[in-house]
Design an enzyme around this catalytic site. Sequence first.
Site: not given
Ligand code: GLY
Length: 564
Positions: A104, A377, A395, A397, A419, A449, A469
């Site tokens: 991430r 994503t 992703t 985003n 986010d 998510s 999503g």
């Molecule tokens: N940016 C989408 C997620 O990480 O949930």
Amino acid sequence: MKYLISPAFFLVLVLAVTAQDKFNPYQYSISKHFTGANGAVVAAHPLASQVGVMILRKGGNAVDAAIATQLALAVVYPGAGNIGGGGFMVIHLSGGKDLTLDFREKAPLKGSRDMYLDANGNADLNKSQHGHLAAGVPGAVAGIFKAMPYARLPFKQLIQPAIDLAAKGFVITGAEAADLNDDRELFVKNNTRPTAFVKDIPWKAGDTLVQKELAETLIRIRDQGKKGFYEGKTARLIVAEMDRGKGMISLEDLKKYDAVWRDASVFEYKGHRVVTMPLPSSGGVLLPMMMKMTARFPIDSFGFHTPKSVQLMTEIERLAYADRAKFLGDPDFYAVPVKTLLSDDYITSRLRLYQPDTAGDSRRIASGDVTKESEETTHLSVADKEGNAVSLTTTLNGGYGSHTVVGGAGFLLNNEMDDFSVKPGVPNMYGAVGGEANAIAPGKRMLSSMTPVIVLRSGKPVYVTGTPGGTTITTSLYQTLLNLIDFKLSALDAVNQPKFHMQWLPDTLYVEKEFPEALKATMERMGYKVNSRGHIGRTELIVIDNGKIEAVGDFRGDDTAAGY
Ligand code: GLY
């Protein structure tokens, strides 16, 4: 269960992808369904799926194929595939080991809790969503190299298809052309240098997209490894881009970035072991919460898409999401009470709020917060013949992330900073609010998510799945898993049947346009505010049953299931 998606749609799309050692980037087709015995890849673009299968055929394992597919997506699916973003990877090794990798993005070291507030203390969402300041420190390339010890083929072989696709180009689909045209102004506005994504006349299906600068960046990564991105020329180009656009990512941010192995989120559900990503994936907490609540009811006897099952699942989604933004954030920065949230006592106490046959009321459920995320994503699922499996969600985003391409390096930067809760307690880009747990801090990871999942039975993978999503990711997967385990739907139906979504706030039940009208009316009579919306997610599913591998690419996009 009858397959309900229009047969005409399928006639157009079910043109088999021939899994060969070579593929043709100027002529390819979309395939939604594969069955075989040796291996399969499902991804958002046919060329990416074909690259993955080619790697499997060359003797690569599921990790090799996932890495090659991810790199190919960064070229052929620039809206969400990336090297300038981040993601999560769940791996099951045939020896029995499960691994979860967190790549991430992080807030830059110069970032701060109030960095998106103006002089009056109001959140400036334009800055958290568009352009240079929206970008978190990318994690994708670090993730790839962290996973490499589990791959078998040389890295050069895994990245070469992506290099070729970028250097020589590939023809774009109608969906890609439409997306590029829709976002033209954003590209123009948020770039300091010309980009490959903007041309003078509109894009159309069949145009060739060539990305020379991206090819050069990929070559540096091929030749120098992780340093080819986080140090040297690429890093300098990123920082020069930041300087031109008043962004914050520094050489120090890049050099310090690393992906981390985390302890998987694992739980049992009706004879299945579900392995998924822990925090900072909210799914690693929400999915077990929802499935633990569901296990208290004989939902299989309620039936698929009946008022009784949809009402229960909607209320369970509401209960879980009420806790999301209040409690969830980067565990390296915030003490998240995961054990409590997943304890039997807590599940029991939450279910005391459940009332059958009537719409719940989010004002009555709790005072927690929830953050709605952008939905662009992408997910890929891979299974090989040795019993290894990879579930990977990645992703930028929003679609095309920040829309900022690194000048001279040719790749898009994410807008993942949005986010975070840009101002805790204040509505963010979609009118929802986030909590203190997800406030910005230097070096912190924003709550996600993304919920890549591998489900095991008797220690062997049976389902490999995930979806894009935003906040709908976890509810989509919850429904996909119940569709398979409780409602016994076929793999095709488990993916393609209409989905619904409740996330506590707003207090609205969202349903796809294809959701049955009569069921929608029944839910409204129970007191639900029901809104029809566009498609929810693009679920990629592999089912493995006694050596038979079945792969399904979601009908909702260009997604393709391929194998051999
Ligand atoms: N940016 C989408 C997620 O990480 O949930």
